[in-house]
Design a protein around this motif. Structure first.
Motif, PDB file in Angstrom:
ATOM      1  N   VAL A  85       0.843  -1.199   0.000  1.00 25.25           N
ATOM      2  CA  VAL A  85       0.000   0.000   0.000  1.00 25.25           C
ATOM      3  C   VAL A  85       0.874   1.243   0.000  1.00 25.25           C
ATOM      4  O   VAL A  85       2.096   1.168   0.116  1.00 25.25           O
ATOM      5  N   ASN A  86       0.231   2.376  -0.112  1.00 26.43           N
ATOM      6  CA  ASN A  86       0.854   3.656   0.218  1.00 26.43           C
ATOM      7  C   ASN A  86       0.375   4.004   1.621  1.00 26.43           C
ATOM      8  O   ASN A  86      -0.822   4.214   1.837  1.00 26.43           O
ATOM      9  N   ARG A  87       1.281   4.049   2.580  1.00 31.66           N
ATOM     10  CA  ARG A  87       0.871   4.176   3.981  1.00 31.66           C
ATOM     11  C   ARG A  87       0.133   5.482   4.258  1.00 31.66           C
ATOM     12  O   ARG A  87      -0.765   5.529   5.109  1.00 31.66           O
ATOM     13  N   GLU A  88       0.484   6.536   3.551  1.00 28.02           N
ATOM     14  CA  GLU A  88      -0.196   7.816   3.773  1.00 28.02           C
ATOM     15  C   GLU A  88      -1.640   7.757   3.289  1.00 28.02           C
ATOM     16  O   GLU A  88      -2.548   8.305   3.924  1.00 28.02           O
ATOM     17  N   GLU A  89      -1.861   7.081   2.148  1.00 25.72           N
ATOM     18  CA  GLU A  89      -3.238   6.927   1.665  1.00 25.72           C
ATOM     19  C   GLU A  89      -4.063   6.093   2.633  1.00 25.72           C
ATOM     20  O   GLU A  89      -5.218   6.421   2.924  1.00 25.72           O
ATOM     21  N   LEU A  90      -3.484   4.992   3.118  1.00 25.56           N
ATOM     22  CA  LEU A  90      -4.223   4.145   4.045  1.00 25.56           C
ATOM     23  C   LEU A  90      -4.485   4.863   5.364  1.00 25.56           C
ATOM     24  O   LEU A  90      -5.550   4.697   5.978  1.00 25.56           O
ATOM     25  N   LEU A  91      -3.521   5.679   5.814  1.00 26.92           N
ATOM     26  CA  LEU A  91      -3.746   6.495   7.007  1.00 26.92           C
ATOM     27  C   LEU A  91      -4.928   7.432   6.786  1.00 26.92           C
ATOM     28  O   LEU A  91      -5.756   7.627   7.679  1.00 26.92           O
ATOM     29  N   GLN A  92      -5.037   7.998   5.580  1.00 24.57           N
ATOM     30  CA  GLN A  92      -6.142   8.900   5.271  1.00 24.57           C
ATOM     31  C   GLN A  92      -7.486   8.183   5.402  1.00 24.57           C
ATOM     32  O   GLN A  92      -8.473   8.767   5.853  1.00 24.57           O
ATOM     33  N   VAL A  93      -7.525   6.907   5.024  1.00 27.21           N
ATOM     34  CA  VAL A  93      -8.759   6.126   5.169  1.00 27.21           C
ATOM     35  C   VAL A  93      -9.178   6.084   6.637  1.00 27.21           C
ATOM     36  O   VAL A  93     -10.344   6.338   6.981  1.00 27.21           O
ATOM     37  N   PHE A  94      -8.250   5.775   7.525  1.00 28.45           N
ATOM     38  CA  PHE A  94      -8.588   5.668   8.948  1.00 28.45           C
ATOM     39  C   PHE A  94      -8.875   7.037   9.567  1.00 28.45           C
ATOM     40  O   PHE A  94      -9.668   7.143  10.506  1.00 28.45           O
ATOM     41  N   ILE A  95      -8.241   8.097   9.047  1.00 33.66           N
ATOM     42  CA  ILE A  95      -8.579   9.448   9.496  1.00 33.66           C
ATOM     43  C   ILE A  95     -10.038   9.744   9.161  1.00 33.66           C
ATOM     44  O   ILE A  95     -10.790  10.285   9.987  1.00 33.66           O
ATOM     45  N   ASN A  96     -10.453   9.395   7.937  1.00 33.72           N
ATOM     46  CA  ASN A  96     -11.838   9.618   7.533  1.00 33.72           C
ATOM     47  C   ASN A  96     -12.810   8.822   8.410  1.00 33.72           C
ATOM     48  O   ASN A  96     -13.878   9.324   8.785  1.00 33.72           O
ATOM     49  N   LEU A  97     -12.443   7.578   8.738  1.00 32.08           N
ATOM     50  CA  LEU A  97     -13.310   6.758   9.589  1.00 32.08           C
ATOM     51  C   LEU A  97     -13.405   7.341  10.997  1.00 32.08           C
ATOM     52  O   LEU A  97     -14.480   7.331  11.610  1.00 32.08           O
ATOM     53  N   LEU A  98     -12.281   7.835  11.518  1.00 30.45           N
ATOM     54  CA  LEU A  98     -12.292   8.442  12.847  1.00 30.45           C
ATOM     55  C   LEU A  98     -13.166   9.691  12.865  1.00 30.45           C
ATOM     56  O   LEU A  98     -13.972   9.898  13.786  1.00 30.45           O
ATOM     57  N   GLN A  99     -13.041  10.537  11.844  1.00 35.70           N
ATOM     58  CA  GLN A  99     -13.874  11.741  11.776  1.00 35.70           C
ATOM     59  C   GLN A  99     -15.348  11.374  11.681  1.00 35.70           C
ATOM     60  O   GLN A  99     -16.206  12.023  12.289  1.00 35.70           O
ATOM     61  N   ASN A 100     -15.644  10.328  10.946  1.00 33.51           N
ATOM     62  CA  ASN A 100     -17.023   9.858  10.833  1.00 33.51           C
ATOM     63  C   ASN A 100     -17.557   9.421  12.194  1.00 33.51           C
ATOM     64  O   ASN A 100     -18.693   9.713  12.559  1.00 33.51           O
ATOM     65  N   SER A 101     -16.714   8.710  12.971  1.00 35.59           N
ATOM     66  CA  SER A 101     -17.126   8.255  14.300  1.00 35.59           C
ATOM     67  C   SER A 101     -17.326   9.435  15.253  1.00 35.59           C
ATOM     68  O   SER A 101     -18.275   9.458  16.042  1.00 35.59           O
TER      69      SER A 101
END
Length: 423
Positions: A305-321
């Motif tokens: 993966v690209n770790r920064e892109e995958l980090l962005q996914v979890f950032i989006n999930l955290l903001q959603n929560s």
């Protein structure tokens, strides 16, 4: 006519019906195999005009247009029972109706695309299945006119190509009308989506160019303005330009992803040395609880993966929560485990959950229930995961929401099998 004559006519009619099905099989543009253990028979169809019938392990090679073996007299319903498992393999709609318009057979593809079960369809009138007026139903048209329909294009909500055929009994009366419908809604929607994506990407590029120019001039004006005006540039105008530019960047990531650099990273390294540091700092900032659960056999597995892109996914999930948090203290659980040849991440919160009426749309671009927000966060996240040959799903109820992310392991059998991202 005596009993012997009637029996011969019935046998002749049954053989004619079976020949009809053999001709139908010959038109199927794919190969398949069907086995009936109770009858001790197996049918294997290849890509040519021949198929093989196995009788108790003995092969009999038969040409579809010439059947020498005489088949026993079978009631029509038994013929349908024999054909049903075969027709369930066909990726098009196949429906049989009797002379009253009642459905006697419906294959799995028709049930799937029309969101009904066989129990809801078989034994009921065809209009109950299609939910359209009788005069628009091709099967009923054929039943009434006694004329088959060949390659008719259907342009209503169910777009496709329709064909019908008639089966007659020994007395010449219609026994069944068969409809074969090539369902093309998916192809049509895919073509529309691809066209819309190309158009939108072009428009987004055209909008981005003047925004860049405007931002440059605002920076120049800022340096030559008084303090009040300079603060206006710094706190409102330039940030709004940057926000618009980010929306365009997020949209382009969905419509036309760019090439990125990937790396192989171990699950342990990503969770505890990279993602964990960010999540722990956010936990302190927002006073939330984050728990980690990792299966030991997954920690040393790697993924590409690209770790920064995958980090962005979890950032989006955290903001959603955070935005969906209820009155109770927000708790988040991040779980990593193995699912076949995939690494499965489960991101679960104890928030208010997602309404059943909107959950099917949360990955749609620009769909949002929030007053502020673009509705692109989850769309971008899903696209990022799909670009790595992974999947992203969501499950939600009143106890919270879980996002399930599956990503392929680079070395599922202790060997290297890199998965290049789709672009």
């Amino acid at each position: 006519m005596n009993d012997k004559g009637r029996a011969l006519n019935k046998l002749e009619g049954t053989e004619k019906e079976l020949q009809f099905y053999k001709n139908l099989i010959s038109q199927l543009p794919f190969s398949f195999s069907y086995r009936d253990a109770e009858m001790g028979m197996q049918l294997d169809k290849g890509n040519d005009e021949y198929y093989s019938i196995f009788y108790n392990e003995e092969i009999q090679q038969t040409k579809l247009s010439h059947i020498d073996k005489k088949l026993e007299d079978l009631p029509f319903i038994e013929i349908e029972n024999f054909l049903e498992p075969i027709l369930d393999l066909v990726p098009h709609h196949i429906v049989f109706i009797d002379k009253k318009g009642v459905v006697t057979l419906c294959n799995l593809q028709a049930c799937k695309d029309l969101h009904k079960s066989k129990e809801d369809i078989v034994g009921r009138h065809i209009r109950d299945l299609l939910q359209i007026p009788d005069e628009k139903i091709n099967l009923l048209e054929t039943l009434k006119s006694e004329k088959a329909i060949v390659n008719r294009e259907i342009l209503d909500k169910n777009y496709g190509i329709n064909n019908t055929r008639i089966i007659r009994g020994p007395d010449g009366n219609i026994q069944r009308v068969i409809g074969v419908f090539h369902f093309l809604n998916g192809i049509k929607e895919a073509e529309k989506a691809a066209l819309a994506g190309r158009i939108a990407a072009g428009i987004a590029h055209e909008i981005r160019n003047p925004l860049t120019t405007v931002r440059g001039f605002l920076q120049i004006l800022q340096s030559n303005s008084d303090k009040v005006t300079a603060d206006l540039f710094k706190t409102l105008l330039i940030p709004e330009i940057d926000r618009a530019n980010k929306i365009i960047s997020d949209f382009l990531r969905i419509a036309k992803p760019a090439e990125i650099t990937t790396e192989e990273i171990k699950v342990k390294e990503f969770i505890y040395d990279y993602l964990g540091k960010f999540l722990n700092s956010e936990a302190l900032l927002h006073n939330i609880v984050i728990e980690y659960e990792t299966n030991p056999d997954i920690l040393h597995c790697s993924f590409q993966v690209n770790r920064e892109e995958l980090l962005q996914v979890f950032i989006n999930l955290l903001q959603n929560s955070l935005q969906a948090a209820g009155s109770a203290e927000l708790q988040i659980q991040l779980k990593a485990e193995r699912a076949g040849d995939d690494i499965r991440f489960t991101f679960k919160d104890n928030g208010k959950g997602i309404s059943e009426s909107i959950i099917d749309h949360i990955f749609d671009p620009f769909f949002t229930t929030k007053d502020e927000g673009t509705g692109l966060g989850l769309s971008v996240s899903q696209k990022i995961i799909e670009n790595y040959n992974g999947t992203m799903d969501v499950f939600s109820d009143s106890s919270g929401t879980s996002f399930i992310i599956d990503l392929p392991i680079s070395n599922p059998e202790n060997g290297i099998n890199y998965h290049s991202p789709r672009r």
